[in-house]
Design an enzyme around this catalytic site. Sequence first.
Site, PDB file in Angstrom:
ATOM      1  CG  ASP A 381      -1.720   1.045   1.182  1.00 19.50           C
ATOM      2  OD1 ASP A 381      -3.053   1.027   0.711  1.00 19.50           O
ATOM      3  OD2 ASP A 381      -1.548   2.162   1.718  1.00 19.50           O
ATOM      4  CB  ILE A 382       1.098   4.075  -2.282  1.00 18.33           C
ATOM      5  CG1 ILE A 382       1.554   3.134  -3.379  1.00 18.33           C
ATOM      6  CG2 ILE A 382       1.788   5.489  -2.312  1.00 18.33           C
ATOM      7  CD1 ILE A 382       1.028   3.844  -4.839  1.00 18.33           C
ATOM      8  CD  GLU A 424      -4.680   4.090  -1.683  1.00 19.56           C
ATOM      9  OE1 GLU A 424      -4.634   4.570  -0.563  1.00 19.56           O
ATOM     10  OE2 GLU A 424      -5.497   4.118  -2.855  1.00 19.56           O
TER      11      GLU A 424
END
Length: 516
Positions: A381-382, A424
């Site tokens: 996950d960004i 994301e």
Amino acid sequence: MDQSQPPAAKLYWLAEGKEQSCTIENGDVTMGRNGTNALVLAGSSISREHAKVFQRSGSFYLEDMESSCGTFINGVRMQPRRSYELKSGDLLRVGKQQMQFLETNLHETPELMLRNTIATSISHDHIRNEIERFRENLTKAFDEKWTWRGPSKETRHDLDHRLEEISTYFESKFQEFRILQEITQVIAKILDLRELLATTLELVSTVLSADRGFILLHDPETNELRSLVNRFFDPKEPGQATPQDLSFSHTVAAKCLDRKEITLIEDALRDQRFEGAMSIMASTIRSVACIPLIAQNGDVMGVMYLDNLRRPGCFHDHQLEFMETLASQVSIALENARLYTEAVTDDLTGLYNRKLLETRIREELRRSRKQDRPCALLLLDIDHFKRVNDTYGHLEGDQVLVRIAQVLQSAARFSDVVARYGGEEFIMLLPDTDRNGASTMAERVRAAIEEDPIEINGERVVITASVGVATYDGSYDLASKALIGAADTVLYKAKGAGRNCVYMCDEPIEAKTSIP
């Protein structure tokens, strides 16, 4: 099929023009030159203990036993001591011995299926025999004509030489036709674009004795050639291409694209077309073959570039027909793969979409359970991605997603599956990977993202990501949702611990759960 009966299969092959077969039911069937093998094969290309076929959990597998000349499935060489699952209809090559694997519970009888596959080989043998018979008759007639004094040694030698040339020519054509059959059968089954191109490149480069190979696809929007797969075949120089080599390679590929015709260069150092060109004078390239891949509507989809770094004259004019036919088959397979890829990939990043990913996870869990092998899943996950969108805009946020996708693809092995899971979040599915391997990969991609700032509106922006890792050892049943859920749980812990870090889950992930 009668479920009470264990599955059975047969191997079929030709020996001295006759069909041979070997039934595989229970236990291992070893193949080799030694008389102790269950299946004894003759020939200098066969090792004493060459390969074995065995049955496990209702499936059949083939394993190469570190043979000298190798074992092949549908034209692809196997890694020694690693088992590969067989599918009915697969073409095998044990040394130089061609075989076909067929399960015997099919509606069509194996003999009929085999005959369709080996009819060409039988006709080839017939033609070879006819050529040899023609040679004997011609020599006999020649001798009878010269009975009063006999032909000179020079004349007889010239006759033998010319007949040998004819025989060699037809042998090469038979070989090309057989290879085309193998390649066509292999690539017709592949729908994944990268796998298709990589497999095609390996097969063709091996057949044509190339040291290096590239497949470059044409981008009609930018009119540029983009290298999608490449392969270096010289074990002594694994991929050590110079900038001059690559500059020359792309120049030749671009000309091939414009002309829509095969380009052959017998010796680049002596070719007048490149006389004085600094890139070729400084390079190590000798022979070159560049083959355009043309769609049915006439558009050029890309080019296949091959070269040999040591030997001039590696590619010949008499191979043009083979190359053209090959390019046509590859182009058809490429179009099919492209349509399939568009249906299962994310429009923005080009990674697999969630639907395809979940299918692949289920397949990999079944394979791991059946073969008692590990696999792993990385959920990435960004960090603070909403802040990127709010600060710089959604178009720039899309640029970040594309960059992350590129980092993951660069880190992935050929067997790995990389997908955009949603928003994301990204997933990497890692077959045959244990906890240590998964931890290493997760840390590698995390560091690669952090160490590669993205330029947005002239500003270098550092992006980081958190990673949750779930592993599975194949010793118990596990649902795909449970594997993803386990990775999601530890990802949440990684974000709670300050982000930009990797967290691993414990095994077993979940109590016995049926695989969906």
